[in-house]
Each structure stands twice: as structure tokens, then as C-alpha cells.
Scaffold this motif. Sequence first.
Motif, PDB file in Angstrom:
ATOM      1  N   VAL A 208     -11.655 -35.264 -12.155  1.00 33.52           N
ATOM      2  CA  VAL A 208     -10.875 -36.498 -12.204  1.00 33.52           C
ATOM      3  C   VAL A 208      -9.393 -36.168 -12.324  1.00 33.52           C
ATOM      4  N   ARG A 209      -8.568 -36.983 -11.685  1.00 32.52           N
ATOM      5  CA  ARG A 209      -7.113 -36.840 -11.757  1.00 32.52           C
ATOM      6  C   ARG A 209      -6.525 -38.055 -12.462  1.00 32.52           C
ATOM      7  N   LEU A 210      -5.340 -37.900 -13.005  1.00 31.06           N
ATOM      8  CA  LEU A 210      -4.699 -39.026 -13.682  1.00 31.06           C
ATOM      9  C   LEU A 210      -4.480 -40.190 -12.732  1.00 31.06           C
ATOM     10  N   SER A 211      -4.227 -39.870 -11.471  1.00 31.44           N
ATOM     11  CA  SER A 211      -4.022 -40.932 -10.486  1.00 31.44           C
ATOM     12  C   SER A 211      -5.303 -41.717 -10.233  1.00 31.44           C
ATOM     13  N   ASP A 212      -6.458 -41.161 -10.602  1.00 29.02           N
ATOM     14  CA  ASP A 212      -7.729 -41.877 -10.433  1.00 29.02           C
ATOM     15  C   ASP A 212      -7.913 -42.958 -11.483  1.00 29.02           C
ATOM     16  N   LEU A 213      -7.190 -42.853 -12.609  1.00 30.48           N
ATOM     17  CA  LEU A 213      -7.333 -43.799 -13.708  1.00 30.48           C
ATOM     18  C   LEU A 213      -6.406 -44.981 -13.473  1.00 30.48           C
ATOM     19  N   VAL A 214      -6.976 -46.139 -13.285  1.00 27.96           N
ATOM     20  CA  VAL A 214      -6.203 -47.334 -12.954  1.00 27.96           C
ATOM     21  C   VAL A 214      -5.604 -47.929 -14.234  1.00 27.96           C
ATOM     22  N   GLY A 215      -4.316 -48.218 -14.173  1.00 30.25           N
ATOM     23  CA  GLY A 215      -3.636 -48.821 -15.319  1.00 30.25           C
ATOM     24  C   GLY A 215      -3.225 -47.795 -16.361  1.00 30.25           C
ATOM     25  N   TYR A 216      -2.862 -48.287 -17.549  1.00 29.95           N
ATOM     26  CA  TYR A 216      -2.472 -47.440 -18.690  1.00 29.95           C
ATOM     27  C   TYR A 216      -1.324 -46.484 -18.335  1.00 29.95           C
ATOM     28  N   GLU A 217      -0.371 -46.982 -17.568  1.00 30.08           N
ATOM     29  CA  GLU A 217       0.718 -46.125 -17.102  1.00 30.08           C
ATOM     30  C   GLU A 217       1.555 -45.588 -18.264  1.00 30.08           C
ATOM     31  N   THR A 218       1.841 -46.429 -19.254  1.00 32.19           N
ATOM     32  CA  THR A 218       2.634 -45.976 -20.400  1.00 32.19           C
ATOM     33  C   THR A 218       1.882 -44.909 -21.186  1.00 32.19           C
ATOM     34  N   ALA A 219       0.599 -45.145 -21.418  1.00 30.22           N
ATOM     35  CA  ALA A 219      -0.210 -44.171 -22.156  1.00 30.22           C
ATOM     36  C   ALA A 219      -0.286 -42.844 -21.404  1.00 30.22           C
ATOM     37  N   LYS A 220      -0.510 -42.912 -20.103  1.00 31.05           N
ATOM     38  CA  LYS A 220      -0.603 -41.680 -19.312  1.00 31.05           C
ATOM     39  C   LYS A 220       0.728 -40.939 -19.296  1.00 31.05           C
ATOM     40  N   ARG A 221       1.835 -41.693 -19.241  1.00 30.54           N
ATOM     41  CA  ARG A 221       3.149 -41.055 -19.226  1.00 30.54           C
ATOM     42  C   ARG A 221       3.409 -40.295 -20.524  1.00 30.54           C
ATOM     43  N   LYS A 222       3.045 -40.879 -21.659  1.00 30.07           N
ATOM     44  CA  LYS A 222       3.229 -40.194 -22.943  1.00 30.07           C
ATOM     45  C   LYS A 222       2.378 -38.929 -23.008  1.00 30.07           C
ATOM     46  N   LYS A 249      -9.903 -42.741 -22.448  1.00 27.43           N
ATOM     47  CA  LYS A 249      -9.322 -41.704 -23.313  1.00 27.43           C
ATOM     48  C   LYS A 249      -9.860 -40.316 -22.944  1.00 27.43           C
ATOM     49  N   SER A 250     -11.183 -40.193 -22.910  1.00 27.72           N
ATOM     50  CA  SER A 250     -11.788 -38.898 -22.587  1.00 27.72           C
ATOM     51  C   SER A 250     -11.494 -38.492 -21.148  1.00 27.72           C
ATOM     52  N   SER A 251     -11.500 -39.458 -20.247  1.00 23.93           N
ATOM     53  CA  SER A 251     -11.197 -39.158 -18.841  1.00 23.93           C
ATOM     54  C   SER A 251      -9.777 -38.647 -18.689  1.00 23.93           C
ATOM     55  N   SER A 252      -8.859 -39.138 -19.511  1.00 22.91           N
ATOM     56  CA  SER A 252      -7.474 -38.670 -19.452  1.00 22.91           C
ATOM     57  C   SER A 252      -7.371 -37.205 -19.855  1.00 22.91           C
ATOM     58  N   ILE A 253      -8.162 -36.785 -20.846  1.00 22.54           N
ATOM     59  CA  ILE A 253      -8.158 -35.384 -21.255  1.00 22.54           C
ATOM     60  C   ILE A 253      -8.722 -34.505 -20.136  1.00 22.54           C
ATOM     61  N   LYS A 254      -9.803 -34.936 -19.503  1.00 22.16           N
ATOM     62  CA  LYS A 254     -10.359 -34.189 -18.374  1.00 22.16           C
ATOM     63  C   LYS A 254      -9.345 -34.092 -17.239  1.00 22.16           C
ATOM     64  N   ALA A 255      -8.618 -35.173 -17.012  1.00 23.17           N
ATOM     65  CA  ALA A 255      -7.605 -35.164 -15.957  1.00 23.17           C
ATOM     66  C   ALA A 255      -6.495 -34.175 -16.271  1.00 23.17           C
ATOM     67  N   LYS A 387     -10.782 -54.371  -8.315  1.00 20.86           N
ATOM     68  CA  LYS A 387     -10.328 -54.405  -6.918  1.00 20.86           C
ATOM     69  C   LYS A 387      -9.879 -53.019  -6.450  1.00 20.86           C
ATOM     70  N   THR A 388      -9.163 -52.313  -7.314  1.00 18.76           N
ATOM     71  CA  THR A 388      -8.688 -50.977  -6.937  1.00 18.76           C
ATOM     72  C   THR A 388      -9.851 -50.012  -6.739  1.00 18.76           C
ATOM     73  N   LEU A 389     -10.793 -50.005  -7.667  1.00 19.84           N
ATOM     74  CA  LEU A 389     -11.943 -49.105  -7.571  1.00 19.84           C
ATOM     75  C   LEU A 389     -12.823 -49.453  -6.367  1.00 19.84           C
ATOM     76  N   ALA A 390     -12.992 -50.749  -6.102  1.00 22.89           N
ATOM     77  CA  ALA A 390     -13.787 -51.168  -4.949  1.00 22.89           C
ATOM     78  C   ALA A 390     -13.143 -50.724  -3.647  1.00 22.89           C
ATOM     79  N   SER A 391     -11.821 -50.816  -3.592  1.00 24.07           N
ATOM     80  CA  SER A 391     -11.102 -50.376  -2.398  1.00 24.07           C
ATOM     81  C   SER A 391     -11.270 -48.871  -2.181  1.00 24.07           C
ATOM     82  N   ARG A 392     -11.155 -48.104  -3.259  1.00 21.48           N
ATOM     83  CA  ARG A 392     -11.330 -46.655  -3.133  1.00 21.48           C
ATOM     84  C   ARG A 392     -12.740 -46.297  -2.709  1.00 21.48           C
ATOM     85  N   ALA A 393     -13.711 -47.101  -3.143  1.00 20.72           N
ATOM     86  CA  ALA A 393     -15.114 -46.837  -2.792  1.00 20.72           C
ATOM     87  C   ALA A 393     -15.465 -47.340  -1.401  1.00 20.72           C
ATOM     88  N   GLY A 394     -14.527 -48.025  -0.740  1.00 17.64           N
ATOM     89  CA  GLY A 394     -14.775 -48.511   0.607  1.00 17.64           C
ATOM     90  C   GLY A 394     -15.705 -49.713   0.670  1.00 17.64           C
TER      91      GLY A 394
END
Length: 432
Positions: A208-222, A249-255, A387-394
Motif C-alpha cells: 500500500v502507498r500513502l496515495s492509496d489512502l483517500v483523505g486524511y491529508e493533514t494526518a498523512k502530511r504530519k 492508522k495501520s495502513s499508513s504505517i505500512k505505506a 466514489k474514489t475507491l470504486a473508480s480505482r476498482a473500475g
Amino acid sequence: MREKELIVYRDFGKEGGLLAQMAWIARHFQEKKEKAGRKLYECISGLLELAGSHGFYGNLWHCYLSNLLVNHENSYSRACEIRGAVEGTINAAVLHDIAIFRELFTFDFAEAARVLDVPEFARVLSYEGNEQESRVYNTRIRDRICTLAVRLAGAGSAEEMKERLTEFYREYGVGKFGLHKAFRIGHRRDGDGEERVEIEPILNIAHVRLSDLVGYETAKRKLVENTEAFVSGRKANNCLLYGDAGTGKSSSIKAIANEYYDRGLRIIEVYRHQFRDLNEVIAQIKNRNYRFIIYMDDLSFEDFETEYKYLKAVIEGGLEKKPDNVLIYATSNRRHLIREKFSDKQERDDELHSNDTVQEKLSLVYRFGVTIYFGAPDKAQFQQIVKTLASRAGLALPEEELLSEANKWELFHGGLSGRTAQQFVDYLSGTR
């Protein structure tokens, strides 16, 4: 063959058994044909087993030798990991050893197999179609070692071979810490029967990449800012990610592990019952050239548990300073980590120094210089994630129908969260 003259690259343990056998064959195949032939069949079996366990392909003999070199942790390879070539007398000793390894790479074992009438040996010199899942490496690491085997075999001299190996150490590191990005704590018994702490690789971490996680931009930036400072050698803080379940939270650490692996970041996952092993873990990693995050998932304590006191001392406050290449990252659903009940108030009213008790429990949180909140999304944010996840999943579904189904799903599957959105999209992908 001069494998017994190795200086720096020696003592390969049980992994070196095949090396000794092949070297013996190279020395004696002319005059001890019967024994050499038996040994060569044993080596063929060993190399094919290596292909099955490690996933190697191509020239399996060269892959085996390369695997020995990339896993041998010695004064030279550890000095070169991440940093590259080093100066000093050690280079002469290493070049001596690499010259011996070059003899092993270039020796014509095909000729020995012809003399010994072992035509089956040709199969291990050009092994194709290995689609088995490696029990030792993931595909990316396996391919790197197979590619290195080709590059080392193609070197025109011992000096060039040494340069290519050193380049590998600089780019990927050496041993388990160089070849893997994530680890867990295990235990093994040594020859004396004493149990020792073993840092074991996790072979398959979610990519998983940080760009895969939708939203939480402030949290990811910190999180990125703190981690960026850490891998760059600047001052950084222990970090606590807290908030609602299923918010990433856990996905962010993996990213983070995936994003910064190429810059020398490694993750070691530690469970609460393993806190007693932390000092030994830190002792094993403090002098390496990597940056280590000790990761504690879903960290929390009941009010009667006291392990948090030990953790406080390890994080900060013990006699030995925490190494600069080690940080603690934790995730929790609780902001203060230690559970408190309304009944605690009555106990504090009865306690003479109640403020001391409160501060002792809160002091664990204060050990984390950076705290990052991951809150549950509201309805609009949840729908945007869907909507974002559905779009990525086609998924080609009208928006109104998609959101209507998503609203029904969250009512019965955990409420509004990124995890619920992902589970909903996975469900749709599997049924359409």
C-alpha cells in the motif's frame, strides 16, 4: 579451489555446505570420479531444492553463490550497506576473497559433469519457468539476487566483481535487514539450549502507498514530515497515531514502510507481550546503517496492567540513550492509551497524591512527541471515499446507485470508516 582460504567471507554456517561440496568436486573430479559423481548428484538435488525454496532461476549455481554474498554480514558488507564503498585495508582482504569467488563463478562445472557422465547437471545451469512462490524472499528480492548473479558472472575481473557487489550493498544493503523491509520478533534456542531473541523477516507486507489512502491529508502530511526528517538524519519524534477504528492508522504505517524502504527505513512489529525483548532488539539494530521504526499496533492497556511502565523506560528515560536510528511508532484507538473508568474518580478521591497517579498514566503519551488524529469520516467524506475507491476498482455503476448501496452497507458493517468503504467496494468487485 581455495574456498578454505577465505578471510572475510567465511563461516557460512549450514548454508555453506553446498559450497564445500562443489569445491571438492572441482578439485577431485579427475581422479575420484565415482565419489565426485555421487557428490555432484547430491549438489544437483540441493540446487533444485534451492530453486524451489528461494524461487531462483537461470544459473542456479551462480544464484547460490550470489545468495551467500548478499546475506553474509561482515565488517565490510555492514560498512557498505546504504553508504557504499569504504576506504581502508579491509578492501585488500575482500578483494582476495572475491578473487576466490570468481574462481567458483567461472569454473567450468559443465566440463566436470561431462567427465563424470552426469548430463543432468545442465538443468541447474539454465533453470527456467520458476513460478513457485518463494518461502524465503518475495518476488522483488528474488529477482534482484538472480540479476546480481548474472552481473557477477559477467564481471571481467575480481575488481569489477567487487565493485558490482559493493554497489548492491549500497543500493539494497546486506543480510535480512538489507533484503527485507518489515520484521517481527521471534525466539530460537542456540547450541547451549538458551533462548535468544530473533528478528525475523515478514516476507509479504501489503504493498500500500500513502496515495492509496483517500483523505486524511493533514494526518498523512504530519506522518510524512516526521518520517522524512528521521530517514534524512534530522531530529524526529516518536509518533502516536490514534483515533477511530478503520480509519487507516495501520495502513499508513505500512505505506511508510513501502515509501521509505529504498532510503534505508525498516519496520519491526512488536506486540505488547514482547516488550521484555525490546532492549535486546535495540541492541541488535543500534549499530546498523538503517533507520528502524519499532511499530506497535493497537497499543492500549487496561488500568490494572503495568507493562506501560516498562515501555516508558525503553522509549525514553532509561540509563542508556535510545539510538538515533530508532523511533517508536504506535497506533491506538485511545488517545491516552491506558483505560480509565468512572470508578477511578472515587479511587483518586481517596488517594492522598491523586495527581501523581494521573500523571503517571498520562506520561506514556507524553513520550510520543508527535500525535496524529485519525477521525471517522462524516457522511459526505465517506461517500467521497467510496466514489474514489470504486473508480480505482473500475466499477461502472451510476453514482446514485453506488452511494445508495454504500449507505445500506455501512449501516450493517461497522459504520462510517475508510475500512468499511474498502470492504464495500471489495464486495461489489467480487459480485459483478
